[in-house]
Write a protein that holds these residues in place. Structure first.
Motif, PDB file in Angstrom:
ATOM      1  N   LEU A  28       0.828  -1.198   0.000  1.00  0.00           N
ATOM      2  CA  LEU A  28       0.000   0.000   0.000  1.00  0.00           C
ATOM      3  C   LEU A  28       0.868   1.257   0.000  1.00  0.00           C
ATOM      4  O   LEU A  28       0.592   2.208  -0.737  1.00  0.00           O
ATOM      5  CB  LEU A  28      -0.926  -0.001   1.225  1.00  0.00           C
ATOM      6  N   MET A  29       1.933   1.262   0.793  1.00  0.00           N
ATOM      7  CA  MET A  29       2.824   2.420   0.843  1.00  0.00           C
ATOM      8  C   MET A  29       3.524   2.631  -0.502  1.00  0.00           C
ATOM      9  O   MET A  29       3.683   3.758  -0.956  1.00  0.00           O
ATOM     10  CB  MET A  29       3.864   2.255   1.956  1.00  0.00           C
ATOM     11  N   ARG A  30       3.941   1.540  -1.150  1.00  0.00           N
ATOM     12  CA  ARG A  30       4.571   1.647  -2.463  1.00  0.00           C
ATOM     13  C   ARG A  30       3.603   2.231  -3.487  1.00  0.00           C
ATOM     14  O   ARG A  30       3.972   3.070  -4.308  1.00  0.00           O
ATOM     15  CB  ARG A  30       5.036   0.260  -2.929  1.00  0.00           C
ATOM     16  N   PHE A  31       2.366   1.792  -3.419  1.00  0.00           N
ATOM     17  CA  PHE A  31       1.344   2.286  -4.335  1.00  0.00           C
ATOM     18  C   PHE A  31       1.100   3.776  -4.124  1.00  0.00           C
ATOM     19  O   PHE A  31       1.046   4.549  -5.083  1.00  0.00           O
ATOM     20  CB  PHE A  31       0.045   1.491  -4.131  1.00  0.00           C
ATOM     21  N   VAL A  32       0.972   4.198  -2.872  1.00  0.00           N
ATOM     22  CA  VAL A  32       0.734   5.602  -2.558  1.00  0.00           C
ATOM     23  C   VAL A  32       1.932   6.452  -2.985  1.00  0.00           C
ATOM     24  O   VAL A  32       1.767   7.537  -3.555  1.00  0.00           O
ATOM     25  CB  VAL A  32       0.434   5.778  -1.051  1.00  0.00           C
ATOM     26  N   ALA A  33       3.149   5.962  -2.736  1.00  0.00           N
ATOM     27  CA  ALA A  33       4.345   6.714  -3.115  1.00  0.00           C
ATOM     28  C   ALA A  33       4.446   6.844  -4.629  1.00  0.00           C
ATOM     29  O   ALA A  33       4.823   7.904  -5.146  1.00  0.00           O
ATOM     30  CB  ALA A  33       5.591   6.030  -2.557  1.00  0.00           C
ATOM     31  N   LYS A  39       1.991  12.238  -9.731  1.00  0.00           N
ATOM     32  CA  LYS A  39       1.344  13.551  -9.660  1.00  0.00           C
ATOM     33  C   LYS A  39       2.377  14.663  -9.645  1.00  0.00           C
ATOM     34  O   LYS A  39       2.242  15.673 -10.330  1.00  0.00           O
ATOM     35  CB  LYS A  39       0.459  13.659  -8.416  1.00  0.00           C
ATOM     36  N   PHE A  40       3.432  14.481  -8.845  1.00  0.00           N
ATOM     37  CA  PHE A  40       4.484  15.490  -8.775  1.00  0.00           C
ATOM     38  C   PHE A  40       5.192  15.601 -10.117  1.00  0.00           C
ATOM     39  O   PHE A  40       5.500  16.700 -10.567  1.00  0.00           O
ATOM     40  CB  PHE A  40       5.486  15.127  -7.679  1.00  0.00           C
ATOM     41  N   GLY A  41       5.436  14.484 -10.768  1.00  0.00           N
ATOM     42  CA  GLY A  41       6.091  14.499 -12.067  1.00  0.00           C
ATOM     43  C   GLY A  41       5.261  15.208 -13.118  1.00  0.00           C
ATOM     44  O   GLY A  41       5.792  15.930 -13.957  1.00  0.00           O
ATOM     45  N   GLU A  42       3.951  15.022 -13.070  1.00  0.00           N
ATOM     46  CA  GLU A  42       3.071  15.698 -14.024  1.00  0.00           C
ATOM     47  C   GLU A  42       3.101  17.209 -13.797  1.00  0.00           C
ATOM     48  O   GLU A  42       3.174  17.992 -14.744  1.00  0.00           O
ATOM     49  CB  GLU A  42       1.643  15.186 -13.880  1.00  0.00           C
ATOM     50  N   GLN A  43       3.033  17.612 -12.532  1.00  0.00           N
ATOM     51  CA  GLN A  43       3.002  19.038 -12.232  1.00  0.00           C
ATOM     52  C   GLN A  43       4.344  19.693 -12.529  1.00  0.00           C
ATOM     53  O   GLN A  43       4.413  20.723 -13.178  1.00  0.00           O
ATOM     54  CB  GLN A  43       2.631  19.267 -10.770  1.00  0.00           C
ATOM     55  N   PHE A  44       5.430  19.094 -12.074  1.00  0.00           N
ATOM     56  CA  PHE A  44       6.751  19.683 -12.265  1.00  0.00           C
ATOM     57  C   PHE A  44       7.226  19.493 -13.695  1.00  0.00           C
ATOM     58  O   PHE A  44       7.823  20.389 -14.271  1.00  0.00           O
ATOM     59  CB  PHE A  44       7.758  19.059 -11.292  1.00  0.00           C
ATOM     60  N   GLY A  45       6.951  18.360 -14.265  1.00  0.00           N
ATOM     61  CA  GLY A  45       7.397  18.076 -15.628  1.00  0.00           C
ATOM     62  C   GLY A  45       6.734  18.975 -16.648  1.00  0.00           C
ATOM     63  O   GLY A  45       7.330  19.327 -17.657  1.00  0.00           O
ATOM     64  N   GLY A  46       5.515  19.400 -16.385  1.00  0.00           N
ATOM     65  CA  GLY A  46       4.830  20.302 -17.298  1.00  0.00           C
ATOM     66  C   GLY A  46       5.539  21.631 -17.404  1.00  0.00           C
ATOM     67  O   GLY A  46       5.717  22.176 -18.486  1.00  0.00           O
ATOM     68  N   PHE A  47       5.976  22.169 -16.279  1.00  0.00           N
ATOM     69  CA  PHE A  47       6.699  23.433 -16.292  1.00  0.00           C
ATOM     70  C   PHE A  47       8.051  23.272 -16.958  1.00  0.00           C
ATOM     71  O   PHE A  47       8.485  24.109 -17.728  1.00  0.00           O
ATOM     72  CB  PHE A  47       6.892  23.977 -14.875  1.00  0.00           C
TER      73      PHE A  47
END
Length: 90
Positions: A28-33, A39-47
């Motif tokens: 479960l922790m691996r899945f959440v991480a 999500k972080f990659g999508e947000q940061f990668g877009g910029f």
């Protein structure tokens, strides 16, 4: 007899839950991480991708680009003030 049976069922469910939690918590922790990383990659990668595309459009092949302006050499001001001699007082 019914009270003893109820206590045994509660203990069995409790210990069963603890064993299952130990087995499935790392998954479960691996899945959440992984989801948070996506999500972080999508947000940061877009910029980041937008900046790279913008720089590639502005810059032509063989063109030199200077990102930082050089410091301008400023002459020091000789009239900063006058020198004051002092004595130490004990």
């Amino acid at each position: 007899m019914g009270l003893l049976r109820t206590i045994l069922i509660i203990l069995l469910v409790y210990f069963g839950f603890k064993i299952l939690a130990r087995l499935f918590a790392p998954l479960l922790m691996r899945f959440v991480a992984k989801k948070a990383e996506q999500k972080f990659g999508e947000q940061f990668g877009g910029f980041q991708n937008a900046n790279q595309k913008r720089q590639q459009q502005k810059q032509k092949e063989g063109e030199t680009v200077i990102d930082k302006m050089p410091h301008q050499n400023q002459k020091s001001n000789d009239k900063v003030g006058e020198y004051v001699d002092y004595e130490e007082v004990d």
